[in-house]
Each structure stands twice: as C-alpha cells, then as structure tokens.
Design an enzyme around this catalytic site. Structure first.
Site, PDB file in Angstrom:
ATOM      1  N   THR A  79       5.071   0.517   0.757  1.00  0.00           N
ATOM      2  CA  THR A  79       3.823   0.893   1.472  1.00  0.00           C
ATOM      3  C   THR A  79       2.660   0.447   0.491  1.00  0.00           C
ATOM      4  OG1 THR A  79       3.496   3.068   0.175  1.00  0.00           O
ATOM      5  CG2 THR A  79       4.600   3.112   2.290  1.00  0.00           C
ATOM      6  N   PRO A  81      -0.309   1.794  -0.938  1.00  0.00           N
ATOM      7  CA  PRO A  81      -0.762   2.404  -2.177  1.00  0.00           C
ATOM      8  C   PRO A  81       0.383   2.525  -3.199  1.00  0.00           C
ATOM      9  CG  PRO A  81      -1.198   3.765  -0.249  1.00  0.00           C
ATOM     10  CD  PRO A  81      -0.510   2.622   0.473  1.00  0.00           C
ATOM     11  N   CYS A  82       1.792   2.396  -2.911  1.00  0.00           N
ATOM     12  CA  CYS A  82       2.671   2.426  -3.792  1.00  0.00           C
ATOM     13  C   CYS A  82       2.848   1.085  -4.375  1.00  0.00           C
ATOM     14  CB  CYS A  82       3.977   2.861  -3.303  1.00  0.00           C
ATOM     15  SG  CYS A  82       4.017   4.557  -2.513  1.00  0.00           S
ATOM     16  N   SER A  83       2.850   0.092  -3.526  1.00  0.00           N
ATOM     17  CA  SER A  83       2.751  -1.331  -4.088  1.00  0.00           C
ATOM     18  C   SER A  83       1.552  -1.690  -4.895  1.00  0.00           C
ATOM     19  CB  SER A  83       3.093  -2.282  -2.687  1.00  0.00           C
ATOM     20  OG  SER A  83       4.304  -2.048  -2.172  1.00  0.00           O
ATOM     21  N   VAL A  86       2.643   0.949  -8.465  1.00  0.00           N
ATOM     22  CA  VAL A  86       3.750   0.527  -9.490  1.00  0.00           C
ATOM     23  C   VAL A  86       3.331  -0.639 -10.390  1.00  0.00           C
ATOM     24  CG1 VAL A  86       6.329  -0.096  -9.401  1.00  0.00           C
ATOM     25  CG2 VAL A  86       5.361   1.868  -8.002  1.00  0.00           C
TER      26      VAL A  86
END
Length: 194
Positions: A79, A81-83, A86
């Site tokens: 996704t 935001p997650c990409s 992290v």
C-alpha cells in the site's frame, strides 16, 4: 431451479454473517498497553516462504527477546502509505542501533510470499530489518491493534503503530488516528522517543 439459487444465497448470507462476526470478535480485544508482555504468538518469516511437509512455512519466535526492539505494524504490504513509511526505518536503521535498538520488525497482515516480495521491492540490496507475516492476524488480534479494513483491503488489518519493547514488555506504543497517517509512527518521531 430457484431452490438451488435460494440455498446458495442463504449459504452466502450465512458465510458473510459468520465472517462479520469473526471480524467483530477480533476487533473487540483491548489494545496492548505499556507494561504488558507482548503476545507469545509466532509470526511467519519473510525469508523462508517455502512450505514444509505440513504445508506451513517456518515460524519466527524472535519477538520474545532480551533488549530493546521496535515492532512496526502496518495495514498492508504494497500500500502507498506503508511503502512510504517503512523506507524511513530502513534509512534510519543505524540511528536506531546507536540508540540501543537490537532489532526492528515490520509486521503486516499478509501472507509471507507477499511480505517477502514487498521487502525485496523496498530493500533490493537487503536490510537488517525483519519483515514478518501475520497471515491470519493472530498477533495483531492479540495486541488489540486491529481494525476492519474490509471495504479497502478485504478484511481485518493492523492499525498503523510503532511499539518499543524492552525485554519482552511494551514500554511505549504509538498508534495513528487513521491508518493512512504517518505522524506518531514516523521514524523521526520514534527516534525522538528513544
């Protein structure tokens, strides 16, 4: 003919109701708090997605460890935001180590094949950060850090959180108000708390 379709519709309705009931029960757990021991629930390693003779992957129990660790919960691999979140931790890994962090774990409610592919995309040259698959959301449910993401991601997922754990007990936990946000769980913010 209508009897066959009527039975199929009834079965589908019953299955949907059961899935909703399961999701509701998963969401009912109290959120983990400082001073609490982290759950002793195994997570699947991203590095070993080959299946064993029983059809299961290798499990990790490394979250129960001495010293200070960071557990980063994310709603979904790949996704946006997650990409975006992290890589902040990948880039700041040495800063975390300098502040006494022994390990950083990223936990996603995804299968381990997806988690492995995501790690390889985010860190094609490798990273010491471990990516762990909570494929059935057992860990996430036990921490109470779960929400119903059915409309967007197809089922319950992890809230976006960052947890500081000292010798197996939570010392701090930071949870975003909304899953797309990256404020209290940014690497920069977490570094300031160490």
């Amino acid at each position: 003919m209508s009897g066959i379709f009527g039975n199929a519709k009834t079965a589908a309705t019953a299955a949907a109701a059961a899935a909703h009931s399961t999701a509701a029960s998963l969401l009912a757990s109290a959120q983990i708090a400082p001073g609490t021991e982290i759950p002793d629930i195994k997570l699947l390693k991203e590095s070993s997605p080959e299946l064993n003779a029983e059809g299961a992957g290798d499990a990790a129990s490394a979250l129960k460890t001495d010293g200070r660790i960071i557990i980063l919960g994310v709603p979904g691999a790949f996704t946006t935001p997650c990409s975006n979140q992290v890589p902040q931790y990948i880039e700041a890994y040495d800063e975390f180590v300098a502040k006494g962090v022994k390990a950083i774990y990223v936990v996603a409610v995804n299968d381990q094949f997806t988690v492995k592919a995501w790690k390889e995309k985010l860190a094609p040259n490798g990273t010491p950060i471990r990516f762990l698959a909570d494929d059935q959301s057992a860990w996430t449910s036990a921490t109470g850090l779960i929400f119903d993401a059915t409309p967007l991601l197809g089922g319950p997922r992890s809230k976006r959180y960052a947890m500081i754990v000292e010798n197996g007990k939570v010392s701090s936990v930071f949870v975003e108000d909304a899953p797309p946000n990256i404020t209290v769980t940014s690497a920069k913010t977490l570094l300031a708390h160490l």
